[in-house]
Design a protein around this motif. Structure first.
Motif, PDB file in Angstrom:
ATOM      1  N   UNK A   1      18.263 -21.786  12.124  1.00 48.93           N
ATOM      2  CA  UNK A   1      17.274 -22.858  12.132  1.00 48.93           C
ATOM      3  C   UNK A   1      16.007 -22.536  12.885  1.00 48.93           C
ATOM      4  N   UNK A   2      15.962 -21.355  13.552  1.00 42.35           N
ATOM      5  CA  UNK A   2      14.781 -20.974  14.332  1.00 42.35           C
ATOM      6  C   UNK A   2      13.925 -19.932  13.607  1.00 42.35           C
ATOM      7  N   UNK A   3      14.204 -19.708  12.338  1.00 39.63           N
ATOM      8  CA  UNK A   3      13.448 -18.721  11.566  1.00 39.63           C
ATOM      9  C   UNK A   3      12.180 -19.396  11.041  1.00 39.63           C
ATOM     10  N   UNK A   4      11.158 -19.460  11.887  1.00 36.64           N
ATOM     11  CA  UNK A   4       9.919 -20.153  11.543  1.00 36.64           C
ATOM     12  C   UNK A   4       9.048 -19.271  10.659  1.00 36.64           C
ATOM     13  N   UNK A   5       8.708 -19.773   9.481  1.00 37.11           N
ATOM     14  CA  UNK A   5       7.944 -18.969   8.517  1.00 37.11           C
ATOM     15  C   UNK A   5       6.816 -19.785   7.905  1.00 37.11           C
ATOM     16  N   UNK A   6       5.698 -19.146   7.685  1.00 34.84           N
ATOM     17  CA  UNK A   6       4.601 -19.797   6.983  1.00 34.84           C
ATOM     18  C   UNK A   6       4.746 -19.641   5.478  1.00 34.84           C
ATOM     19  N   UNK A   7       5.610 -18.719   5.063  1.00 32.13           N
ATOM     20  CA  UNK A   7       5.826 -18.495   3.630  1.00 32.13           C
ATOM     21  C   UNK A   7       7.207 -17.916   3.392  1.00 32.13           C
ATOM     22  N   UNK A   8       7.866 -18.392   2.354  1.00 28.63           N
ATOM     23  CA  UNK A   8       9.139 -17.822   1.918  1.00 28.63           C
ATOM     24  C   UNK A   8       8.931 -17.103   0.600  1.00 28.63           C
TER      25      UNK A   8
ATOM     26  N   UNK B   1       6.791  -5.657  -9.915  1.00 28.48           N
ATOM     27  CA  UNK B   1       6.258  -6.944 -10.358  1.00 28.48           C
ATOM     28  C   UNK B   1       4.931  -7.269  -9.689  1.00 28.48           C
ATOM     29  N   UNK B   2       4.823  -7.017  -8.408  1.00 28.54           N
ATOM     30  CA  UNK B   2       3.573  -7.244  -7.693  1.00 28.54           C
ATOM     31  C   UNK B   2       3.529  -6.313  -6.495  1.00 28.54           C
ATOM     32  N   UNK B   3       2.329  -6.072  -5.974  1.00 30.26           N
ATOM     33  CA  UNK B   3       2.143  -5.187  -4.820  1.00 30.26           C
ATOM     34  C   UNK B   3       1.200  -5.873  -3.838  1.00 30.26           C
ATOM     35  N   UNK B   4       1.623  -5.936  -2.570  1.00 31.20           N
ATOM     36  CA  UNK B   4       0.785  -6.503  -1.513  1.00 31.20           C
ATOM     37  C   UNK B   4       0.905  -5.645  -0.255  1.00 31.20           C
ATOM     38  N   UNK B   5      -0.010  -5.861   0.678  1.00 30.25           N
ATOM     39  CA  UNK B   5       0.022  -5.194   1.980  1.00 30.25           C
ATOM     40  C   UNK B   5       0.521  -6.184   3.039  1.00 30.25           C
ATOM     41  N   UNK B   6       1.321  -5.691   3.964  1.00 32.64           N
ATOM     42  CA  UNK B   6       1.909  -6.562   4.987  1.00 32.64           C
ATOM     43  C   UNK B   6       0.840  -7.319   5.768  1.00 32.64           C
ATOM     44  N   UNK B   7      -0.238  -6.646   6.110  1.00 31.76           N
ATOM     45  CA  UNK B   7      -1.275  -7.262   6.926  1.00 31.76           C
ATOM     46  C   UNK B   7      -2.141  -8.253   6.145  1.00 31.76           C
ATOM     47  N   UNK B   8      -1.932  -8.344   4.826  1.00 29.90           N
ATOM     48  CA  UNK B   8      -2.706  -9.297   4.040  1.00 29.90           C
ATOM     49  C   UNK B   8      -2.116 -10.701   4.095  1.00 29.90           C
ATOM     50  N   UNK B   9      -0.911 -10.839   4.651  1.00 31.14           N
ATOM     51  CA  UNK B   9      -0.317 -12.158   4.836  1.00 31.14           C
ATOM     52  C   UNK B   9      -0.937 -12.797   6.079  1.00 31.14           C
ATOM     53  N   UNK B  10      -1.258 -14.092   5.989  1.00 29.20           N
ATOM     54  CA  UNK B  10      -1.931 -14.763   7.099  1.00 29.20           C
ATOM     55  C   UNK B  10      -0.973 -15.235   8.182  1.00 29.20           C
ATOM     56  N   UNK B  11       0.310 -15.243   7.896  1.00 30.75           N
ATOM     57  CA  UNK B  11       1.299 -15.657   8.883  1.00 30.75           C
ATOM     58  C   UNK B  11       2.610 -14.955   8.647  1.00 30.75           C
ATOM     59  N   UNK B  12       3.634 -15.413   9.327  1.00 24.72           N
ATOM     60  CA  UNK B  12       4.945 -14.787   9.177  1.00 24.72           C
ATOM     61  C   UNK B  12       5.522 -15.061   7.793  1.00 24.72           C
ATOM     62  N   UNK B  13       6.316 -14.124   7.296  1.00 26.28           N
ATOM     63  CA  UNK B  13       6.876 -14.199   5.951  1.00 26.28           C
ATOM     64  C   UNK B  13       8.386 -14.045   6.042  1.00 26.28           C
ATOM     65  N   UNK B  14       9.109 -14.886   5.312  1.00 29.25           N
ATOM     66  CA  UNK B  14      10.559 -14.781   5.265  1.00 29.25           C
ATOM     67  C   UNK B  14      11.000 -14.382   3.859  1.00 29.25           C
TER      68      UNK B  14
END
Length: 493
Positions: free
Chosen positions: A197-204, A265-278
């Motif tokens: 329950x403490x896995x705080x994410x801005x995006x899943x 399917x898609x390609x992104x860079x880790x630093x392009x996310x604005x917040x934490x990702x789960x």
């Protein structure tokens, strides 16, 4: 309305209210309300249709019932990741598949959190000219503790803030080897437990996602080893479709990224996310240095390319169709045929692809100048053109393989259509991975570059291979023409 009618109306209303209340109570008993959790309150869910796997004529199952023998071809190129180690269970989970042959692991986990703010590296994905002079150290990731987190419920000894994988586990299943800075091991070292329950994410991200750390992202040979590693990781973990992919590095955008985008399917860079990702399901791809394609340069093992049908009929430990399967995957990713009969042209028409080396800007620390491997390459190319133009028995089309100025799609098409591939030793010849089975390779090797890269790829693919070894870097055009004449005669010309 008299008193009796009013009383009857009141009783009817009360009765209907009671029935309605009981109905609502029964509904909520069967369908209890869902209370928002931190992860649903603070996140948005990303779902996208995944690309399907294409039909590949050379495909063989990646999950055999029995593990392949140590140092067999299947152990090197296929599913040698046969030892499954459960590193953590509970709310989140993490496990690895270890290959004793490659001394490497493919790992995967669920309910895994990435915090890009704790990964020290450049943003990545920039235009090349905007980052000229940037040091390599800025582009390779450094992971702070907690860069990655996994939910643990304490059932297996996990405690909040504790390491998911200890040094003993990493030394056994993700060994450092001869790699000075093992970025994927560094990623795993950073993994920590968090309470349920403490896995705080801005995006899943709900769908399977492969995490890749790259080194030599601008060199075709090394990039192909990364492509292969990510492809193998997808198959070993039995993904039903092609996953998303995230670069956990800070390299700039290079032309070879076109193939990453085509394969996955898609390609992104880790630093392009604005917040934490789960991630519901994340796969950690081994380094390209740990693939059979790279290890073959220093380890002695014999693997001869053959067809999948031959292996089905008569399995042999020293034969493989895996590299052909991967070559078909590369062709399919760009929409080209995976079979060998779709190239419809007369048997008397053949393409001779001359892979050229030209100056081009490859990465921020590259001056744009390539060291010549063949000092008289233009002279040789002109001689081949003149010889082909005067050939009467067959129509020979000489293709000028200026790969540095061609898209990846154009490069792979040129390889697919070639009957003969010729070139000086150089990364461009790595494209032989995508060649058809009857393509013939001719490598011109100067005295300074006597390395086995492309003879090995030809062997693992089952291609006919020829070499002209030089005392220096100059080759007499007549020597090349004599070798080509012998080759085209074998084609019936």
């Amino acid at each position: 309305m008299n008193r009796r009618q009013r009383a009857l109306l009141i009783r009817s209303i009360v009765f209907l209210s009671v029935v309605n209340s009981l109905s609502l109570a029964f509904y909520f008993f069967l369908h209890p309300p869902t209370h928002p959790t931190p992860e649903t309150l603070n996140s948005s869910v990303t779902t996208t249709s995944l690309k399907p796997w294409p039909f590949l004529p050379s495909f063989l199952p990646w999950n055999p019932s029995s593990k392949p023998p140590l140092r067999s071809c299947e152990a090197y190129f296929g599913n040698g990741f046969s030892r499954r180690i459960e590193a953590h269970g509970g709310g989140g989970w993490f496990r690895c598949f270890y290959s004793a042959t490659l001394r490497s692991s493919i790992c995967e986990g669920g309910r895994l959190r990435m915090d890009p703010s704790k990964i020290k590296m450049s943003v990545g994905g920039e235009g090349l000219k905007s980052v000229m002079g940037r040091r390599e150290e800025e582009e390779l990731p450094e992971f702070e503790s907690g860069s990655f987190e996994v939910e643990g419920d304490g059932s297996d000894g996990s405690r909040a803030g504790g390491r998911v994988l200890d040094e003993e586990f990493l030394d056994r299943y993700v060994p450092q080897g001869a790699i000075h800075f093992h970025t994927m091991r560094g990623l795993m070292e950073s993994m920590r437990f968090v309470e349920p329950g403490k896995l705080q994410c801005s995006q899943w991200i709900e769908e399977p996602t492969i995490l890749v750390t790259r080194f030599e992202y601008a060199n075709l040979f090394h990039t192909v080893t990364d492509w292969y590693s990510a492809y193998v990781s997808s198959r070993v973990t039995d993904l039903p479709n092609r996953p998303h992919l995230i670069f956990v590095d800070g390299h700039c955008k290079a032309p070879l990224e076109e193939t990453w985008e085509a394969l996955f399917t898609s390609v992104r860079y880790a630093k392009h996310f604005t917040g934490s990702v789960c991630f519901r399901h994340a796969i950690l791809s081994p380094l390209g240095y740990e693939t059979a394609m790279f290890k073959g340069l220093s380890e002695s093992f014999i693997c001869q390319g053959t067809t999948a049908n031959n292996l089905k009929a008569s399995p042999e430990n020293h034969k493989t169709a895996r590299l052909s399967e991967f070559g078909e995957m590369l062709r399919a990713a760009f929409g080209f045929p995976t079979d060998e009969i779709s190239l419809k042209r007369p048997s008397t028409v053949h393409n001779i692809l001359f892979v050229r080396r030209e100056d081009y800007l490859a990465h921020p620390r590259h001056g744009g100048k390539l060291e010549p491997r063949l000092s008289n390459e233009p002279e040789v190319f002109t001689a081949i053109q003149n010889w082909a133009a005067n050939h009467t028995k067959c129509s020979l089309n000489v293709v000028n393989g200026l790969f540095a100025h061609m898209s990846m799609k154009e490069q792979i098409l040129a390889i697919y259509e070639a009957s003969v591939v010729i070139g000086a030793h150089g990364a461009g010849l790595t494209h032989l991975v995508s060649a058809r089975s009857k393509t013939i390779a001719l490598e011109i090797i100067s005295s300074q570059y006597q390395r086995p890269h492309f003879s090995l790829i030809s062997q693992w693919k089952g291609l006919e291979y020829h070499a002209i070894n030089l005392a220096g870097s100059y080759v007499r055009p007549e020597m090349v023409i004599d070798e080509l004449s012998s080759i085209v005669r074998s084609l019936g010309c």
